[in-house]
Design a protein around this motif. Structure first.
Motif, PDB file in Angstrom:
ATOM      1  N   UNK A   1     118.627  96.967  67.500  1.00 42.20           N
ATOM      2  CA  UNK A   1     117.836  97.313  68.669  1.00 42.20           C
ATOM      3  C   UNK A   1     118.734  97.907  69.756  1.00 42.20           C
ATOM      4  N   UNK A   2     118.122  98.679  70.635  1.00 41.95           N
ATOM      5  CA  UNK A   2     118.871  99.380  71.670  1.00 41.95           C
ATOM      6  C   UNK A   2     118.436  99.018  73.082  1.00 41.95           C
ATOM      7  N   UNK A   3     117.352  98.241  73.222  1.00 39.16           N
ATOM      8  CA  UNK A   3     116.831  97.938  74.552  1.00 39.16           C
ATOM      9  C   UNK A   3     116.946  96.474  74.932  1.00 39.16           C
TER      10      UNK A   3
ATOM     11  N   UNK B   1     119.632  94.505  75.006  1.00 36.89           N
ATOM     12  CA  UNK B   1     120.842  94.276  75.793  1.00 36.89           C
ATOM     13  C   UNK B   1     121.319  95.633  76.292  1.00 36.89           C
ATOM     14  N   UNK B   2     121.349  95.839  77.610  1.00 33.97           N
ATOM     15  CA  UNK B   2     121.721  97.153  78.146  1.00 33.97           C
ATOM     16  C   UNK B   2     123.097  97.628  77.657  1.00 33.97           C
ATOM     17  N   UNK B   3     123.141  98.891  77.268  1.00 32.93           N
ATOM     18  CA  UNK B   3     124.375  99.566  76.853  1.00 32.93           C
ATOM     19  C   UNK B   3     124.975  99.029  75.549  1.00 32.93           C
ATOM     20  N   UNK B   4     124.200  98.293  74.787  1.00 32.25           N
ATOM     21  CA  UNK B   4     124.700  97.731  73.528  1.00 32.25           C
ATOM     22  C   UNK B   4     123.803  98.135  72.367  1.00 32.25           C
ATOM     23  N   UNK B   5     124.428  98.335  71.210  1.00 36.46           N
ATOM     24  CA  UNK B   5     123.706  98.487  69.948  1.00 36.46           C
ATOM     25  C   UNK B   5     123.727  97.099  69.325  1.00 36.46           C
ATOM     26  N   UNK B   6     122.572  96.468  69.284  1.00 39.08           N
ATOM     27  CA  UNK B   6     122.502  95.034  69.041  1.00 39.08           C
ATOM     28  C   UNK B   6     121.851  94.682  67.714  1.00 39.08           C
ATOM     29  N   UNK B   7     122.512  93.779  67.002  1.00 35.66           N
ATOM     30  CA  UNK B   7     121.908  93.136  65.847  1.00 35.66           C
ATOM     31  C   UNK B   7     121.110  91.961  66.394  1.00 35.66           C
ATOM     32  N   UNK B   8     119.783  92.088  66.424  1.00 32.39           N
ATOM     33  CA  UNK B   8     118.909  91.032  66.915  1.00 32.39           C
ATOM     34  C   UNK B   8     118.495  90.157  65.736  1.00 32.39           C
ATOM     35  N   UNK B   9     118.788  88.875  65.843  1.00 38.68           N
ATOM     36  CA  UNK B   9     118.465  87.914  64.789  1.00 38.68           C
ATOM     37  C   UNK B   9     117.333  87.030  65.294  1.00 38.68           C
ATOM     38  N   UNK B  10     116.159  87.140  64.673  1.00 38.19           N
ATOM     39  CA  UNK B  10     114.976  86.388  65.088  1.00 38.19           C
ATOM     40  C   UNK B  10     114.976  85.011  64.445  1.00 38.19           C
ATOM     41  N   UNK B  11     115.065  83.987  65.295  1.00 41.09           N
ATOM     42  CA  UNK B  11     115.164  82.606  64.843  1.00 41.09           C
ATOM     43  C   UNK B  11     113.795  81.928  64.882  1.00 41.09           C
ATOM     44  N   UNK B  12     113.524  81.117  63.874  1.00 47.28           N
ATOM     45  CA  UNK B  12     112.225  80.450  63.787  1.00 47.28           C
ATOM     46  C   UNK B  12     112.265  79.066  64.417  1.00 47.28           C
ATOM     47  N   UNK B  13     111.122  78.385  64.344  1.00 45.58           N
ATOM     48  CA  UNK B  13     110.914  77.043  64.869  1.00 45.58           C
ATOM     49  C   UNK B  13     111.058  77.003  66.393  1.00 45.58           C
TER      50      UNK B  13
ATOM     51  N   UNK C   1     124.615  95.157  58.323  1.00 46.39           N
ATOM     52  CA  UNK C   1     124.156  96.026  59.400  1.00 46.39           C
ATOM     53  C   UNK C   1     125.287  96.830  60.003  1.00 46.39           C
ATOM     54  N   UNK C   2     126.479  96.693  59.424  1.00 45.58           N
ATOM     55  CA  UNK C   2     127.602  97.521  59.825  1.00 45.58           C
ATOM     56  C   UNK C   2     128.300  97.026  61.072  1.00 45.58           C
ATOM     57  N   UNK C   3     129.321  96.217  60.875  1.00 48.85           N
ATOM     58  CA  UNK C   3     130.075  95.679  62.011  1.00 48.85           C
ATOM     59  C   UNK C   3     130.626  96.810  62.873  1.00 48.85           C
TER      60      UNK C   3
ATOM     61  N   UNK D   1     127.471  96.655  68.470  1.00 52.87           N
ATOM     62  CA  UNK D   1     128.411  96.211  69.502  1.00 52.87           C
ATOM     63  C   UNK D   1     128.088  94.804  69.991  1.00 52.87           C
ATOM     64  N   UNK D   2     126.955  94.264  69.543  1.00 54.68           N
ATOM     65  CA  UNK D   2     126.504  92.966  70.047  1.00 54.68           C
ATOM     66  C   UNK D   2     125.659  92.263  68.984  1.00 54.68           C
ATOM     67  N   UNK D   3     125.755  90.938  68.964  1.00 56.98           N
ATOM     68  CA  UNK D   3     124.887  90.105  68.132  1.00 56.98           C
ATOM     69  C   UNK D   3     124.056  89.262  69.086  1.00 56.98           C
ATOM     70  N   UNK D   4     122.731  89.351  68.951  1.00 57.35           N
ATOM     71  CA  UNK D   4     121.840  88.596  69.830  1.00 57.35           C
ATOM     72  C   UNK D   4     121.027  87.598  69.035  1.00 57.35           C
ATOM     73  N   UNK D   5     121.049  86.365  69.501  1.00 59.47           N
ATOM     74  CA  UNK D   5     120.254  85.292  68.921  1.00 59.47           C
ATOM     75  C   UNK D   5     118.951  85.230  69.695  1.00 59.47           C
TER      76      UNK D   5
END
Length: 156
Positions: free
Chosen positions: A10-12, A14-26, A59-61, A65-69
């Motif tokens: 995702x690109x929106x 986290x500002x200025x970051x190309x982010x791997x967004x990991x969707x957590x359950x529960x 997803x290509x390290x 530029x960012x990993x988001x939980x």
């Protein structure tokens, strides 16, 4: 135990970051109007360090530029440990956490995160892109303090 349902680049979020967004359950927050109600249930795969390594590699390290939980309010200390793991093993990557709580859990060391979004979704106040939102996005400064960067999401 944290479980993830899916991921996306995702690109929106986290500002200025190309982010791997990991969707957590529960998710225990159950915000009225939530667009991700499928994350309320106990579903998905365990998010271990091995799974995290696989997700970053697939997803290509070099591309992110960012990993988001995204979530993890059911086990903040596990989110904290994974953020520390990312900083230790991938020093070029930043970390972010989207929590639906109004305050950061005392089980979390904020210094393990470069960005933290706090606040439940409240429909009539809107999401981060709404100037009336109750949600706040914070960025860690070099001195370790955090600044509110929520206004970066608002169209000018």
């Amino acid at each position: 135990m944290l479980k993830y349902v899916n991921t996306d680049i995702v690109f929106q979020e986290v500002p200025d970051e190309t982010t791997l967004a990991i969707n957590l359950s529960l998710c225990p927050c159950h915000c009225p109007g939530c667009h991700s109600q499928y994350l309320w249930t106990d579903t998905g795969q365990p998010l271990t360090v091995e799974a995290l390594d696989m997700l970053i590699a697939s997803d290509g390290a070099n591309a992110i530029t960012c990993v988001s939980f995204m979530g993890g309010d059911n086990d903040p200390s596990a989110v904290d440990r994974l953020a520390l793991y990312v900083h230790t093993h991938y020093p070029n990557l930043k970390t972010a956490w989207y929590t639906g709580r109004t305050v950061v859990s005392p089980d979390v060391d904020r210094q393990n995160f470069d960005y933290i979004k706090v606040g439940p979704y409240i429909r009539h106040l809107g999401p981060l892109k709404s100037p009336s939102t109750n949600q706040r996005m914070f960025r860690r400064r070099p001195d370790g303090s955090f600044e509110d960067i929520t206004a970066r999401f608002w169209k000018r």
